[in-house]
Design a protein around this motif. Structure first.
Motif, PDB file in Angstrom:
ATOM      1  N   TRP A 122       0.832  -1.207   0.000  1.00  0.00           N
ATOM      2  CA  TRP A 122       0.000   0.000   0.000  1.00  0.00           C
ATOM      3  C   TRP A 122       0.869   1.260   0.000  1.00  0.00           C
ATOM      4  CZ3 TRP A 122      -4.927   1.859  -0.339  1.00  0.00           C
ATOM      5  CH2 TRP A 122      -5.175   3.130   0.170  1.00  0.00           C
ATOM      6  N   ASP A 123       1.848   1.314   0.894  1.00  0.00           N
ATOM      7  CA  ASP A 123       2.689   2.514   1.028  1.00  0.00           C
ATOM      8  C   ASP A 123       3.454   2.831  -0.249  1.00  0.00           C
ATOM      9  OD1 ASP A 123       1.784   2.792   3.634  1.00  0.00           O
ATOM     10  OD2 ASP A 123       3.606   1.979   4.546  1.00  0.00           O
ATOM     11  N   ALA A 124       3.855   1.802  -0.987  1.00  0.00           N
ATOM     12  CA  ALA A 124       4.560   2.014  -2.255  1.00  0.00           C
ATOM     13  C   ALA A 124       3.598   2.478  -3.355  1.00  0.00           C
ATOM     14  CB  ALA A 124       5.262   0.728  -2.688  1.00  0.00           C
ATOM     15  N   TRP A 125       2.324   2.171  -3.216  1.00  0.00           N
ATOM     16  CA  TRP A 125       1.328   2.481  -4.244  1.00  0.00           C
ATOM     17  C   TRP A 125       0.628   3.814  -4.028  1.00  0.00           C
ATOM     18  CZ3 TRP A 125      -4.089   2.876  -3.731  1.00  0.00           C
ATOM     19  CH2 TRP A 125      -4.822   2.898  -4.931  1.00  0.00           C
ATOM     20  N   VAL A 126       0.271   4.124  -2.798  1.00  0.00           N
ATOM     21  CA  VAL A 126      -0.552   5.312  -2.523  1.00  0.00           C
ATOM     22  C   VAL A 126       0.282   6.579  -2.746  1.00  0.00           C
ATOM     23  CG1 VAL A 126      -0.104   5.469  -0.014  1.00  0.00           C
ATOM     24  CG2 VAL A 126      -2.283   6.251  -0.934  1.00  0.00           C
ATOM     25  N   PRO A 127      -0.273   7.573  -3.457  1.00  0.00           N
ATOM     26  CA  PRO A 127       0.487   8.799  -3.737  1.00  0.00           C
ATOM     27  C   PRO A 127       0.627   9.669  -2.485  1.00  0.00           C
ATOM     28  CG  PRO A 127      -1.544   8.701  -5.064  1.00  0.00           C
ATOM     29  CD  PRO A 127      -1.560   7.555  -4.116  1.00  0.00           C
ATOM     30  N   GLN A 128       1.848   9.914  -2.077  1.00  0.00           N
ATOM     31  CA  GLN A 128       2.084  10.765  -0.924  1.00  0.00           C
ATOM     32  C   GLN A 128       1.510  12.158  -1.189  1.00  0.00           C
ATOM     33  OE1 GLN A 128       3.243   9.577   2.120  1.00  0.00           O
ATOM     34  NE2 GLN A 128       2.778   7.759   0.902  1.00  0.00           N
ATOM     35  N   GLY A 129       0.900  12.738  -0.166  1.00  0.00           N
ATOM     36  CA  GLY A 129       0.225  14.015  -0.316  1.00  0.00           C
ATOM     37  C   GLY A 129      -1.226  13.858  -0.757  1.00  0.00           C
ATOM     38  N   HIS A 130      -1.614  12.632  -1.147  1.00  0.00           N
ATOM     39  CA  HIS A 130      -2.980  12.344  -1.575  1.00  0.00           C
ATOM     40  C   HIS A 130      -3.533  11.122  -0.853  1.00  0.00           C
ATOM     41  CE1 HIS A 130      -2.733  15.205  -4.923  1.00  0.00           C
ATOM     42  NE2 HIS A 130      -1.500  14.764  -5.055  1.00  0.00           N
ATOM     43  N   THR A 131      -3.020  10.842   0.340  1.00  0.00           N
ATOM     44  CA  THR A 131      -3.489   9.662   1.074  1.00  0.00           C
ATOM     45  C   THR A 131      -4.931   9.884   1.534  1.00  0.00           C
ATOM     46  OG1 THR A 131      -2.430  10.547   3.055  1.00  0.00           O
ATOM     47  CG2 THR A 131      -1.208   8.891   1.826  1.00  0.00           C
TER      48      THR A 131
END
Length: 114
Positions: free
Chosen positions: A80-89
């Motif tokens: 999940w952490d590698a996939w989800v766009p940081q700043g748009h969680t």
């Protein structure tokens, strides 16, 4: 306001768009695969369905994640952490539940803006 349904079957639709909101059915991976592999497959399906509905992962408002066993939390989160766009969680909840079959280890339920 119109309702648009995608991949509709006798029991459910894989996605429903109402106004500017996209609702995805629970996404599961390949039964019996590892938590990482199932999570990767789920998120690939989320990407594809969102694109088909005119959205993208940056527009996810809420994610509800069910794990068959909370001991798999770290393994699922690594994908999940590698996939989800940081700043748009998105807003997110994760809990343990019996899934449709013991071969499913994770299920994702997504709501997104269009």
């Amino acid at each position: 306001m119109s309702i648009e349904r995608f991949h509709t079957g006798p029991r459910m639709s894989q996605a429903v768009v109402h106004g500017d909101t996209v609702y995805l059915a629970g996404q599961v991976g390949e039964p019996g695969a590892s938590v990482s592999a199932q999570t990767t497959k789920c998120l690939e399906q989320v990407d594809a369905l969102l694109a088909e509905c005119g959205s993208k992962k940056e527009n996810i408002l809420q994610a509800v994640i069910w794990l068959a066993d909370m001991s798999d939390f770290a393994e699922m989160n690594a994908v999940w952490d590698a996939w989800v766009p940081q700043g748009h969680t998105p807003a997110r909840a994760c809990g343990e539940a019996k899934l449709a079959t013991p071969d499913y280890k994770v299920e994702f339920i997504i709501t997104a803006a269009k």
